[in-house]
Design a protein around this motif. Structure first.
Motif, mmCIF file in Angstrom:
data_model
loop_
_atom_site.group_PDB
_atom_site.id
_atom_site.type_symbol
_atom_site.label_atom_id
_atom_site.label_comp_id
_atom_site.label_asym_id
_atom_site.label_seq_id
_atom_site.Cartn_x
_atom_site.Cartn_y
_atom_site.Cartn_z
ATOM 1 N N CYS A 266 1.592 -0.685 3.535
ATOM 2 C CA CYS A 266 1.402 0.749 3.300
ATOM 3 C C CYS A 266 1.959 1.163 1.947
ATOM 4 N N CYS B 86 -0.431 -3.991 9.255
ATOM 5 C CA CYS B 86 0.918 -4.266 8.737
ATOM 6 C C CYS B 86 1.182 -5.764 8.545
ATOM 7 N N CYS C 288 4.404 -7.608 6.962
ATOM 8 C CA CYS C 288 5.402 -6.584 6.650
ATOM 9 C C CYS C 288 6.281 -6.269 7.849
#
Ligand code: F3S
Length: 755
Positions: free
Chosen positions: A359, A422, A425
């Motif tokens: 993000c 994601c 991460c």
């Protein structure tokens, strides 16, 4: 249309009056953050000035965003509120539960199989209650929010700490726990301590290898991981205006790494360009009409020392590219100094992986800048020494990047393009090249690099950098590679250098997407059925907590006297337990298992007073519950610090603990306990903590008169028959006492709705 233009226009129609009014009351020019805060008061028009860092204020956020891991318990709770629809526009994003392994297609298929039950649940609840649903593969919550929902001058809360990313589009956007989100969904206010204000003045402009990421890496180095606590960081100055909107998003995103409440930028041309490029001309037009209210007052930015609590100045023209890490995002090292520092610190020099995306850094501009480096590897016959992994931030980005040939460049270098999610991460990475705990190095363009975060290996040294720097380092395969200075040897044995990265702010041919993964909710969701299997391991419908019987609690046994630090991680561990975030009974098996028992200094080893035997905290507590015996948890200072997860309050409540009695509470946890109908008390004399013994029984003397500001007296009966009378305090106001009486805040909301 996914976003709510009427809501945005309503915010803008009120902003001038509210801000002008606030300026008069406060008696000085206002920062942007103050303008947004004062124009979102729960009571509407400002009527008093609030003291920064001191006053708790009720706000009315414009939007809510939830990700799949945290949304489960939030939505399970919302279902208890007795509402037909959410009161505030809300979206749910499926991005955390998708493991990166073989590449997007296979990984997404596998996630849809293994977590299908959770996705189905989130989808049907969203459909029923008017919540926008973004399917697995649609993208990462914060990128999707920036591209679709964020708007200048707005206020948003989200059940993820990087909700702050939306500050890139001029919002005050704050990460909260699920219980806070549920309150707002159910039509209640959101409480926040009026934040301190840190101003960051940016002058000059980025050049060469320096990127937006380096601004926040530098700020993190200055402020450290705690420096932003309780503050909004507001960026301004000519350098701020020169940054792209998504670059601003990157900076705000990593504001979470300095503990800031949030970060934000004033509305400017870059934001207008981004709004128009993402098909939101109406939002840009509306924002232009109130432009002066969507940025700080001129006087504030001309004399920032007078109006901010702290001011930092950074000349972007002088800023150098950085790599931060390992193990903490505030350990900032300029690339030029890395070779010395890495040697001194004994960090592994060879880099195994370069990961681009998350993000934080997955915008079109980010991908073009990284691709401009990757392309040179192809052109200059350089074979990357590290593996490449790419996580696009959204399907819109992925589709556009694919159309424009950016992904092909990486694929030609054998990169793996993972799902728009994601992935590494958040540790959702089945890393195939290393399975043991060997010392190794990876570089990534994410935000967090704590031990074990990416691959579960405590010896993986993860360094955070800009996407273009990650690309350069991955090509060289060396942590100490400085592309401004160092040469590489290509396949023909020639020495070559990498040219500076080049980026394109927004796709020249516009963004494009075929299927963005958005599922709008039904206008009338009353017929939608939400199915949760009785035997599900991962999901469990909630049963309302029992109301208080109005009597004193008597014959309560001590469950545990926690020694020292007892954070929400000690109370409700994360890691493998994440799997049970939607199943209260199953996740309750981690209740307080990390807390240290003050009588034997062991974790998860407490005495069962009924049997005299020792066992795990959840097991012992379940035995008390079965026999209908109330229990008390005793704790030290700042009990419940850490995350705002409501599980830490719900689990003991579910297992039958009646009281948490401590020297002091972390405020959010104290509120969470109140919301779940638990009695949270503090010792009037802290030294009374020492009087608590392992075989104690508690009798409450005057709980029947529970009232605001009135201490509660407890008789503590020791094993030898001696007694101590202990005075305890509480901070319940009238409303919160009603929560206690009803069994929980949600029970009360439900009652009010039914009335
Ligand atoms: Fe996801 Fe990592 Fe962002 S977990 S929401 S990509 S911080």
């Amino acid at each position: 249309m996914a976003y709510d233009i009427d809501m945005i226009k309503k915010v803008y129609s009120q902003i001038a009056e509210r801000v002008d009014n606030a300026r008069e009351i406060v008696g000085k020019p206002l920062t942007l953050s103050e303008k947004i805060l004062y124009s979102h008061l729960w009571d509407g028009k400002p009527s008093q000035a609030y003291e920064r860092g001191k006053d708790y204020v009720n706000f009315a956020p414009d939007r809510i965003a939830c990700q799949d891991a945290t949304a489960q318990m939030a939505l399970l709770q919302f279902m208890q509120a007795g509402k037909d629809k959410v009161e505030v526009p809300t979206t749910v994003h499926c991005d955390h539960l998708i493991q990166a392994k073989q590449g997007a297609e296979k990984d997404l298929k596998r996630a849809n199989e293994t977590s299908n039950e959770v996705f189905e649940f989130l989808g049907s609840v969203s459909n029923k209650y008017g919540i926008g649903f973004w399917k697995p593969g649609a993208g990462i919550i914060h990128q999707v929010v920036l591209e679709n929902y964020a708007f200048p001058g707005g206020m948003m809360i989200g059940t993820d700490s990087h909700t702050v990313n939306a500050g890139g589009l001029g919002m005050v956007a704050v990460g909260v726990g699920g219980a806070d989100a549920v309150d707002v969904m159910a039509g209640m206010p959101w409480e926040l301590k009026f934040p301190r204000q840190i101003g960051v003045k940016l002058t000059g402009s980025l050049n060469g290898w320096t990127a937006s990421k380096d601004v926040i890496l530098k700020v993190a180095g200055i402020l450290t991981v705690k420096g932003g606590t309780g503050a909004i960081v507001e960026y301004f100055g000519p350098g701020a205006k020169a940054l792209s909107c998504t670059g601003k998003g990157t900076i705000c995103n990593m504001g979470a790494e300095i503990g800031a409440t949030t970060s934000t930028f004033g509305y400017d041309d870059s934001m207008e360009r981004f709004l128009r490029a993402t098909d939101r001309n109406d939002v840009a037009d509306a924002a232009n009409e109130v432009r002066e209210y969507l940025t700080g007052d001129d006087e504030v930015y001309e004399n920032p020392e007078k109006y901010f609590d702290e001011v930092i100045e950074i000349d972007l023209s002088e800023l150098k590219p950085h790599l931060n890490g390992p193990f903490t995002p505030d350990l900032a090292t300029p690339i030029s100094e890395m070779s010395v520092k890495a040697k001194e610190s004994d960090w592994p020099i060879n880099v195994d992986w370069g990961l681009i995306g998350s993000c934080t850094n997955s915008s079109y501009e980010d991908l073009t800048r990284a691709a401009s480096i990757a392309k040179q590897a192809l052109d200059k016959k350089l074979k990357p020494k590290s593996d490449f992994g790419i996580n696009p931030g959204s399907e819109q980005i992925r589709f556009t990047a694919d159309r424009d040939g950016l992904l092909k460049i990486f694929e030609d270098l054998d990169a793996t393009v993972f799902t728009n999610a994601c992935g590494p991460c958040i540790g959702q990475w089945d890393r195939s090249d290393r399975k043991g705990d060997e010392k190794n190095t990876i570089v990534h363009s994410f935000n967090r690099n704590f031990s074990k975060r990416a691959d579960g290996n405590p010896n993986t040294h993860a360094f955070v950098g800009s996407p273009e720097m990650v690309a350069a380092i991955a090509i060289s395969g060396r942590l100490d590679f400085d592309p401004t200075r160092d040469k590489l040897i290509n396949e023909d044995g020639e020495e070559v250098m990498l040219d500076e990265p080049r980026g394109i702010e927004l796709p020249p041919e516009g963004f494009e997407v075929k299927e963005n993964g958005y599922v709008p909710p039904k206008e009338d969701g009353s017929s939608v059925k939400v199915d949760v299997a009785e035997d599900s391991e991962r999901l469990q419908l909630l049963t309302p907590f029992e109301p208080w019987d109005g009597k004193n609690i008597t014959d309560a046994k001590l469950l545990i006297k926690a020694h020292g630090k007892c954070t929400t991680d000690h109370i409700s561990m994360a890691g493998p337990w994440l799997r049970y975030r939607g199943h209260l009974d199953n996740i309750s098996n981690n209740c307080l298992i990390g807390a240290v028992n003050a009588f034997n200094m062991k974790t998860n080893f407490v005495k069962n007073q009924l049997t005299g035997e020792y066992g795990g905290v959840p097991d012992v507590q379940r035995d008390y519950k079965e026999k209908n015996i109330p229990t008390v948890v005793v704790g030290d200072h700042n009990y419940g610090e850490g995350s705002s997860r409501e599980h830490a309050a719900m689990e003991p409540r579910h297992l039958g603990v009646k009281v948490v009695l401590v020297k002091s509470f972390a405020r959010i946890h104290e509120t969470n306990l109140k919301k779940q109908g638990m009695l949270g008390l503090t010792f009037e004399n802290e030294s009374d903590y020492d009087k608590i013994q392992e075989n104690d029984t508690f009798n409450f003397i005057d709980l029947e008169d529970f009232a605001e500001g009135k201490p509660i007296t407890v008789e503590v009966v020791h094993e030898d028959g001696t007694k101590d009378i202990i005075k305890t305090n509480h901070t319940y106001n009238k409303n919160q006492i009603e929560w206690y009486k009803e069994g929980s805040a949600l029970n009360m909301i439900k009652k009010m709705n039914a009335a």
